[in-house]
Design a protein around this motif. Sequence first.
Motif, PDB file in Angstrom:
ATOM      1  N   MET A   1       9.703  72.275  82.312  1.00 40.50           N
ATOM      2  CA  MET A   1       9.786  71.338  81.195  1.00 40.50           C
ATOM      3  C   MET A   1      10.186  69.949  81.687  1.00 40.50           C
ATOM      4  O   MET A   1       9.737  68.932  81.144  1.00 40.50           O
ATOM      5  CB  MET A   1      10.817  71.834  80.180  1.00 40.50           C
ATOM      6  N   LEU A   2      11.022  69.905  82.727  1.00 37.21           N
ATOM      7  CA  LEU A   2      11.553  68.636  83.194  1.00 37.21           C
ATOM      8  C   LEU A   2      12.062  68.785  84.620  1.00 37.21           C
ATOM      9  O   LEU A   2      12.616  69.824  84.986  1.00 37.21           O
ATOM     10  CB  LEU A   2      12.710  68.203  82.270  1.00 37.21           C
ATOM     11  N   TRP A   3      11.877  67.726  85.418  1.00 36.74           N
ATOM     12  CA  TRP A   3      12.470  67.666  86.748  1.00 36.74           C
ATOM     13  C   TRP A   3      13.525  66.580  86.761  1.00 36.74           C
ATOM     14  O   TRP A   3      13.251  65.439  86.360  1.00 36.74           O
ATOM     15  CB  TRP A   3      11.410  67.358  87.812  1.00 36.74           C
ATOM     16  N   SER A   4      14.729  66.927  87.192  1.00 37.82           N
ATOM     17  CA  SER A   4      15.810  65.957  87.269  1.00 37.82           C
ATOM     18  C   SER A   4      16.224  65.765  88.720  1.00 37.82           C
ATOM     19  O   SER A   4      16.626  66.719  89.390  1.00 37.82           O
ATOM     20  CB  SER A   4      17.020  66.430  86.448  1.00 37.82           C
ATOM     21  N   ALA A   5      16.102  64.529  89.191  1.00 37.26           N
ATOM     22  CA  ALA A   5      16.567  64.181  90.534  1.00 37.26           C
ATOM     23  C   ALA A   5      18.028  63.761  90.416  1.00 37.26           C
ATOM     24  O   ALA A   5      18.338  62.708  89.863  1.00 37.26           O
ATOM     25  CB  ALA A   5      15.721  63.058  91.110  1.00 37.26           C
ATOM     26  N   PHE A   6      18.914  64.621  90.923  1.00 38.23           N
ATOM     27  CA  PHE A   6      20.350  64.363  90.842  1.00 38.23           C
ATOM     28  C   PHE A   6      20.824  63.703  92.128  1.00 38.23           C
ATOM     29  O   PHE A   6      20.697  64.267  93.211  1.00 38.23           O
ATOM     30  CB  PHE A   6      21.111  65.671  90.587  1.00 38.23           C
ATOM     31  N   PHE A   7      21.354  62.493  91.994  1.00 36.44           N
ATOM     32  CA  PHE A   7      21.826  61.756  93.150  1.00 36.44           C
ATOM     33  C   PHE A   7      23.283  62.116  93.408  1.00 36.44           C
ATOM     34  O   PHE A   7      24.151  61.925  92.546  1.00 36.44           O
ATOM     35  CB  PHE A   7      21.655  60.251  92.923  1.00 36.44           C
ATOM     36  N   LEU A   8      23.531  62.644  94.587  1.00 36.84           N
ATOM     37  CA  LEU A   8      24.819  63.208  94.952  1.00 36.84           C
ATOM     38  C   LEU A   8      25.986  62.294  94.595  1.00 36.84           C
ATOM     39  O   LEU A   8      25.941  61.091  94.819  1.00 36.84           O
ATOM     40  CB  LEU A   8      24.846  63.479  96.455  1.00 36.84           C
ATOM     41  N   VAL A   9      27.044  62.900  94.052  1.00 35.08           N
ATOM     42  CA  VAL A   9      28.324  62.216  93.850  1.00 35.08           C
ATOM     43  C   VAL A   9      29.304  62.825  94.852  1.00 35.08           C
ATOM     44  O   VAL A   9      29.471  64.043  94.896  1.00 35.08           O
ATOM     45  CB  VAL A   9      28.833  62.388  92.414  1.00 35.08           C
ATOM     46  N   PRO A  10      29.965  62.003  95.656  1.00 34.70           N
ATOM     47  CA  PRO A  10      30.841  62.539  96.704  1.00 34.70           C
ATOM     48  C   PRO A  10      32.172  63.041  96.165  1.00 34.70           C
ATOM     49  O   PRO A  10      33.209  62.390  96.299  1.00 34.70           O
ATOM     50  CB  PRO A  10      31.034  61.335  97.641  1.00 34.70           C
ATOM     51  N   THR A  11      32.130  64.196  95.521  1.00 31.33           N
ATOM     52  CA  THR A  11      33.346  64.825  95.034  1.00 31.33           C
ATOM     53  C   THR A  11      33.274  66.304  95.357  1.00 31.33           C
ATOM     54  O   THR A  11      32.189  66.842  95.602  1.00 31.33           O
ATOM     55  CB  THR A  11      33.543  64.598  93.525  1.00 31.33           C
ATOM     56  N   GLY A  12      34.409  67.014  95.359  1.00 35.88           N
ATOM     57  CA  GLY A  12      34.401  68.408  95.760  1.00 35.88           C
ATOM     58  C   GLY A  12      33.890  68.537  97.189  1.00 35.88           C
ATOM     59  O   GLY A  12      34.184  67.724  98.055  1.00 35.88           O
ATOM     60  N   ARG A  13      33.098  69.586  97.438  1.00 34.80           N
ATOM     61  CA  ARG A  13      32.529  69.746  98.780  1.00 34.80           C
ATOM     62  C   ARG A  13      31.552  68.636  99.135  1.00 34.80           C
ATOM     63  O   ARG A  13      31.279  68.364 100.305  1.00 34.80           O
ATOM     64  CB  ARG A  13      31.829  71.102  98.889  1.00 34.80           C
ATOM     65  N   GLY A  14      30.980  68.008  98.101  1.00 35.79           N
ATOM     66  CA  GLY A  14      29.996  66.962  98.342  1.00 35.79           C
ATOM     67  C   GLY A  14      30.541  65.750  99.047  1.00 35.79           C
ATOM     68  O   GLY A  14      29.771  64.930  99.582  1.00 35.79           O
ATOM     69  N   ALA A  15      31.875  65.611  99.100  1.00 35.27           N
ATOM     70  CA  ALA A  15      32.473  64.464  99.780  1.00 35.27           C
ATOM     71  C   ALA A  15      32.176  64.472 101.270  1.00 35.27           C
ATOM     72  O   ALA A  15      32.250  63.423 101.932  1.00 35.27           O
ATOM     73  CB  ALA A  15      33.981  64.456  99.544  1.00 35.27           C
ATOM     74  N   ALA A  16      31.814  65.629 101.821  1.00 35.27           N
ATOM     75  CA  ALA A  16      31.565  65.724 103.263  1.00 35.27           C
ATOM     76  C   ALA A  16      30.109  65.457 103.629  1.00 35.27           C
ATOM     77  O   ALA A  16      29.772  65.410 104.814  1.00 35.27           O
ATOM     78  CB  ALA A  16      31.968  67.113 103.762  1.00 35.27           C
ATOM     79  N   LEU A  17      29.232  65.291 102.630  1.00 40.11           N
ATOM     80  CA  LEU A  17      27.817  65.094 102.909  1.00 40.11           C
ATOM     81  C   LEU A  17      27.504  63.616 103.119  1.00 40.11           C
ATOM     82  O   LEU A  17      28.170  62.731 102.588  1.00 40.11           O
ATOM     83  CB  LEU A  17      26.970  65.639 101.754  1.00 40.11           C
ATOM     84  N   GLY A  18      26.463  63.362 103.867  1.00 46.50           N
ATOM     85  CA  GLY A  18      26.085  61.990 104.166  1.00 46.50           C
ATOM     86  C   GLY A  18      25.540  61.265 102.945  1.00 46.50           C
ATOM     87  O   GLY A  18      24.773  61.821 102.152  1.00 46.50           O
ATOM     88  N   ALA A  19      25.931  60.005 102.791  1.00 43.95           N
ATOM     89  CA  ALA A  19      25.498  59.201 101.658  1.00 43.95           C
ATOM     90  C   ALA A  19      24.105  58.642 101.889  1.00 43.95           C
ATOM     91  O   ALA A  19      23.665  58.452 103.022  1.00 43.95           O
ATOM     92  CB  ALA A  19      26.484  58.065 101.426  1.00 43.95           C
ATOM     93  N   LEU A  20      23.409  58.353 100.799  1.00 45.00           N
ATOM     94  CA  LEU A  20      22.170  57.601 100.869  1.00 45.00           C
ATOM     95  C   LEU A  20      22.512  56.118 100.982  1.00 45.00           C
ATOM     96  O   LEU A  20      23.555  55.668 100.504  1.00 45.00           O
ATOM     97  CB  LEU A  20      21.325  57.811  99.615  1.00 45.00           C
ATOM     98  N   THR A  21      21.654  55.358 101.603  1.00 45.54           N
ATOM     99  CA  THR A  21      21.824  53.912 101.585  1.00 45.54           C
ATOM    100  C   THR A  21      21.276  53.374 100.272  1.00 45.54           C
ATOM    101  O   THR A  21      20.498  54.044  99.574  1.00 45.54           O
ATOM    102  CB  THR A  21      21.076  53.254 102.754  1.00 45.54           C
ATOM    103  N   ALA A  22      21.662  52.161  99.937  1.00 41.15           N
ATOM    104  CA  ALA A  22      21.138  51.540  98.720  1.00 41.15           C
ATOM    105  C   ALA A  22      19.622  51.390  98.809  1.00 41.15           C
ATOM    106  O   ALA A  22      18.906  51.548  97.805  1.00 41.15           O
ATOM    107  CB  ALA A  22      21.809  50.186  98.500  1.00 41.15           C
TER     108      ALA A  22
END
Length: 394
Positions: free
Chosen positions: A170-191
């Motif tokens: 029905m829908l595709w959602s591209a979720f852009f990572l928020v650095p919280t929880g375990r996600g704080a250790a993942l690499g950020a995207l550049t602007a």
Amino acid sequence: MIWESTRACPLACLHCRAEAVPDRDPRELDTEAPKDLMHQVAAFGQPAPLFVITGGDPFQRPDLLDLISYGREAGVRVAVSPSGTPTLTTDRLRAVHEAGAVGLSLSLDGSTPALHDGFRGVPGVYRWTLGAWDTARALGMKVQINTTVTQHNLHDLPDVVRLVHTHAAMLWSAFFLVPTGRGAALGALTAEQTEDVLNFVYDVGLAVPAKTTEAHHFRRVALQRRILADRGEDHERALRLGPLYRELRDRAAELGLDTGERRVRRPPLDVNAGRGFVFVSHTGTVHPSGFLPLGAGNVWERPLAEIYRTSELFTGLRDADRLAGRCGACEFRQVCGGSRSRAYGLTGDPYAEEPWCGYLPGSFPHQRELAELLAGLTTRNCDGDRSVPPRDAS
């Protein structure tokens, strides 16, 4: 309205906001509390906000079907956002559908088992997810697919969209990572990467129904692209898009996502943390978003509608004049506002400028046309997105 029914989950996802654990927390709301919460949601008025049961994994709660069924009595639409585990059997999905769930939200973070299972931390999740997706569709359920956009899958996004197109979500959602929880250790995207991906999402919106989560500057991109298209200008040159955009666009063309039947592009909704969106934790604490861990009260102590409408945190987040930095100076601030969750996660200030946005306020060349377009938009606090918010945006 997102309710974190539990933090129990058998997966070990690299980005998990909740830092989920195998066992249920004894402080979780019992069966009667979420039923009362549904009535509080209905008290917002009709049509009532969508009530999304997420986690953790909601299937870890033995009262899940009872709660879904109760939604009808309370007058709210209920959707479920489960984890991709062996609990997603045909019998259980049929029971969820028959209990009255209006939709199912699943996560797919790669087009191959290696990419998706590696991100989710457990082998077999890719297979279980696609199986549940096809089963739910066969049962007549609406399915939303959510993809967490990180460095691990940037170049795989067109292939994910191909699966969304093939399996008819029905829908595709591209979720852009928020650095919280375990996600704080993942690499950020550049602007710059973010800008390229946002424009790619806009493009494939003609092939599949597409939106973004925690990338509110997608609304800016949509307005820019509309003006440039009306003027017959090359958006790639005008917006100074980078090589990632060209790579994603060319791969989408190879996969046939730029040909065949074209659909009307879904307009991005004006929804942000605390603005058309509210999250209740497994213990009853109310947050503007699951990724913005600032509490504004507890549903045990104050009605949800009162917290949403009157608390200083929520009213502040709905005031664009409180935004700082480039966001505060931006001509798009009323329709964008940036990710308040990401701003808080990276700076500790929920009103700071959006860290993953590279737009320089006032730099769009067609300011007169933009001002006319912005003046024609009706900005409002959205009463509910008809899509199913991603479990990761809970």
